[in-house]
Scaffold this motif. Structure first.
Motif: not given
Length: 107
Positions: A40-53, A55-66
């Motif tokens: 999770r290279p984006w960190g744990t600060d507010d912005i990093g948490s938003l990026i992480g969330a 990322h998690d949603e987009v990658s979960a949807f992409a892998f579901e499609c794959f």
């Protein structure tokens, strides 16, 4: 215009789709592992948490499609293989019936 089906080629196409599904599945597994290795290279600060969330949603949807595409490709390969067998069996039955009819008619 008559439709001609070559059961051998149909079966070969099914096998080719099976092989594509296998290669795709292998590549997908490797991609998941590679993506996970980044951590999770984006960190744990507010912005990093938003990026992480996001990322998690987009990658979960992409892998579901794959995964869905992988299932469909594998299913299409299996279906073509079954179709090839049915065409070959039907063709053999028709040939046998016509040969029997020819013998009955004295040919």
């Amino acid at each position: 215009m008559p439709v001609e089906i070559d059961p051998e080629r149909l079966g070969a196409s099914g096998s080719a789709l099976d092989a594509v599904a296998t290669r795709f599945g292998t590549a997908l597994t490797a991609f998941r592992a590679e993506l996970s290795a980044f951590g999770r290279p984006w960190g744990t600060d507010d912005i990093g948490s938003l990026i992480g969330a996001a990322h998690d949603e987009v990658s979960a949807f992409a892998f579901e499609c794959f995964d869905s595409a992988l299932t469909e490709i594998a299913s299409a390969g299996a279906d073509l293989g079954k179709m090839a067998v049915r065409y070959a069996e039907t063709e053999a039955a028709i040939t046998s019936n016509l040969d029997g009819l020819r013998r009955m008619l004295g040919g």
